[in-house]
Design a protein around this motif. Structure first.
Motif, PDB file in Angstrom:
ATOM      1  N   VAL A  19     -33.421 -21.510 -29.133  1.00 55.89           N
ATOM      2  CA  VAL A  19     -32.414 -21.438 -28.067  1.00 55.89           C
ATOM      3  C   VAL A  19     -33.056 -20.943 -26.770  1.00 55.89           C
ATOM      4  O   VAL A  19     -32.715 -21.403 -25.680  1.00 55.89           O
ATOM      5  CB  VAL A  19     -31.236 -20.535 -28.475  1.00 55.89           C
ATOM      6  CG1 VAL A  19     -30.224 -20.399 -27.324  1.00 55.89           C
ATOM      7  CG2 VAL A  19     -30.528 -21.089 -29.710  1.00 55.89           C
ATOM      8  N   HIS A 279     -26.176 -25.841 -30.092  1.00 57.06           N
ATOM      9  CA  HIS A 279     -26.472 -24.964 -28.956  1.00 57.06           C
ATOM     10  C   HIS A 279     -26.646 -25.729 -27.640  1.00 57.06           C
ATOM     11  O   HIS A 279     -26.299 -25.212 -26.578  1.00 57.06           O
ATOM     12  CB  HIS A 279     -27.698 -24.086 -29.244  1.00 57.06           C
ATOM     13  CG  HIS A 279     -29.005 -24.807 -29.248  1.00 57.06           C
ATOM     14  ND1 HIS A 279     -29.472 -25.487 -30.342  1.00 57.06           N
ATOM     15  CD2 HIS A 279     -29.958 -24.951 -28.290  1.00 57.06           C
ATOM     16  CE1 HIS A 279     -30.654 -26.015 -30.066  1.00 57.06           C
ATOM     17  NE2 HIS A 279     -30.971 -25.709 -28.821  1.00 57.06           N
ATOM     18  N   CYS A 316     -25.682 -18.467 -28.909  1.00 52.63           N
ATOM     19  CA  CYS A 316     -25.715 -18.418 -30.379  1.00 52.63           C
ATOM     20  C   CYS A 316     -24.328 -18.089 -30.945  1.00 52.63           C
ATOM     21  O   CYS A 316     -23.866 -18.728 -31.898  1.00 52.63           O
ATOM     22  CB  CYS A 316     -26.733 -17.380 -30.850  1.00 52.63           C
ATOM     23  SG  CYS A 316     -28.456 -17.820 -30.531  1.00 52.63           S
TER      24      CYS A 316
END
Length: 352
Positions: A19, A279, A316
């Motif tokens: 991420v 994500h 997240c």
């Protein structure tokens, strides 16, 4: 099979760094060097995911039927999430009156959908696994996995060099699907995971602290190697490196030698793949909502390290929430709509 909680923790750490990569960590703070360093430091994350797949896929009791089921399962995941991304970008194009752009992107997406999709670009990871597993299945069937491993090492090194030296070798920057594909990346790390499983970790005499220190050193070496490729060869690829191999191996061995016993980790780790799949969608949604509804440029919030870390954590969390909501909606759809229709159809068929 009971999962190793140390590996589950490693899975969580890896998805966090993935991420970070995709959220262009620190790039919006005006500190480009920090952005480059953090991006390079995090490059072990995707190889670790491949290695975890390989570690579990060729267990001693893993039959050919289970192997085929795994490939089918991953293919279903890919089709489902790719559809979600196509639908999302279609709706955005419709709302913003950009259907011609969407049409052009859609054609490109379908052209490379079996290698490197444009919509939901992070799903290239799934494509890598699916193709790599089919190759591994064939070689394992003929008991030639060692030969494939040697071939995969050579291919991975070729991938690193031609991607970083594309201008010198081909006088052009190679498209990403030619350098970040299952032959040059995924195949090697998946097989590497299968061979690490065969290693007796208890015979490795190095203290775990030494292995950890070496892991950190190799992760930092990725940063150095990235700068060297850029300075010496003017490379613009900057994704995977030779040092990534050693960083990934040492991190994985450190994980296997560690003893983590926490029930919460296993529960949270079940969100690792949903976070990976969703994500990118969440990053785009957060950016759009902050700009159009709150009238805030989210990059202003990310003008420092604290803002960047906070943003990654929020992405997240929202990915997990989105996954839970979607799962409940699909379950409700099945119970309230699909199942009753199916039962009615069966009754009508029996009455004929």
């Amino acid at each position: 099979m009971k999962r190793n909680q140390s590996i589950e923790l490693l899975r969580l750490i890896s998805i966090f760094f993935i991420v970070i990569i995709h959220s262009t960590f620190a790039a919006h703070s005006g500190i480009a060097r920090d952005a480059i360093a953090m991006d390079a430091l995090a490059r072990f994350a995707v190889p670790i995911f491949f290695m975890i797949t390989g570690y579990f896929i060729l267990q001693p009791n893993y039959t050919r039927i289970k192997f085929k089921k795994q490939i089918i399962k991953l293919t279903k995941y890919y089709i489902f999430y790719e559809f979600i991304y196509i639908l999302y970008y279609f709706i955005i194009a419709l709302l913003e009156n950009k259907l011609p752009t969407f049409e052009s992107d859609f054609i490109t997406n379908m052209k490379y959908i079996l290698i490197d999709p444009k919509f939901g670009f992070q799903l290239w990871y799934l494509i890598n696994i699916i193709w790599a597993l089919m190759i591994i299945y064939i070689f394992n069937y003929f008991n030639k996995l060692k030969i494939l491993f040697i071939i995969s090492i050579i291919l991975n090194l070729i991938g690193v060099f031609i991607s970083n030296l594309s201008m010198q070798l081909f006088h052009t920057i190679l498209p990403i699907y030619m350098t970040r594909n299952f032959l040059l990346l995924g195949l090697f790390y998946i097989i590497l995971g299968t061979y690490i499983r065969k290693v007796d970790i208890n015979k490795i005499k190095f203290n775990n602290n030494i292995i950890l220190a070496f892991s950190i050193f190799m992760c930092l070496s990725q940063v150095v190697e990235r700068y060297l490729w850029r300075i010496l060869f003017n490379s613009t690829f900057e994704e995977y490196f030779i040092t990534t191999i050693f960083a990934s191996i040492s991190i994985f061995i450190f994980t296997l030698k560690s003893n983590v016993n926490n029930k919460i980790i296993e529960k949270i780790s079940s969100y690792s793949m949903p976070i990976y799949f969703l994500h990118i969608l969440v990053i785009d949604i957060l950016g759009s909502l902050s700009f159009h509804i709150l009238h805030i440029n989210i990059n202003v919030i990310r003008a420092n390290w604290v803002g960047n870390i906070t943003f990654v954590i929020v992405v997240c969390i929202f990915s997990c929430i989105l996954y839970d909501i979607s799962k409940k909606m699909l379950q409700l759809l099945f119970v309230k709509v699909i199942k009753p229709v199916k039962v009615t159809a069966q009754l009508n068929f029996k009455s004929l």
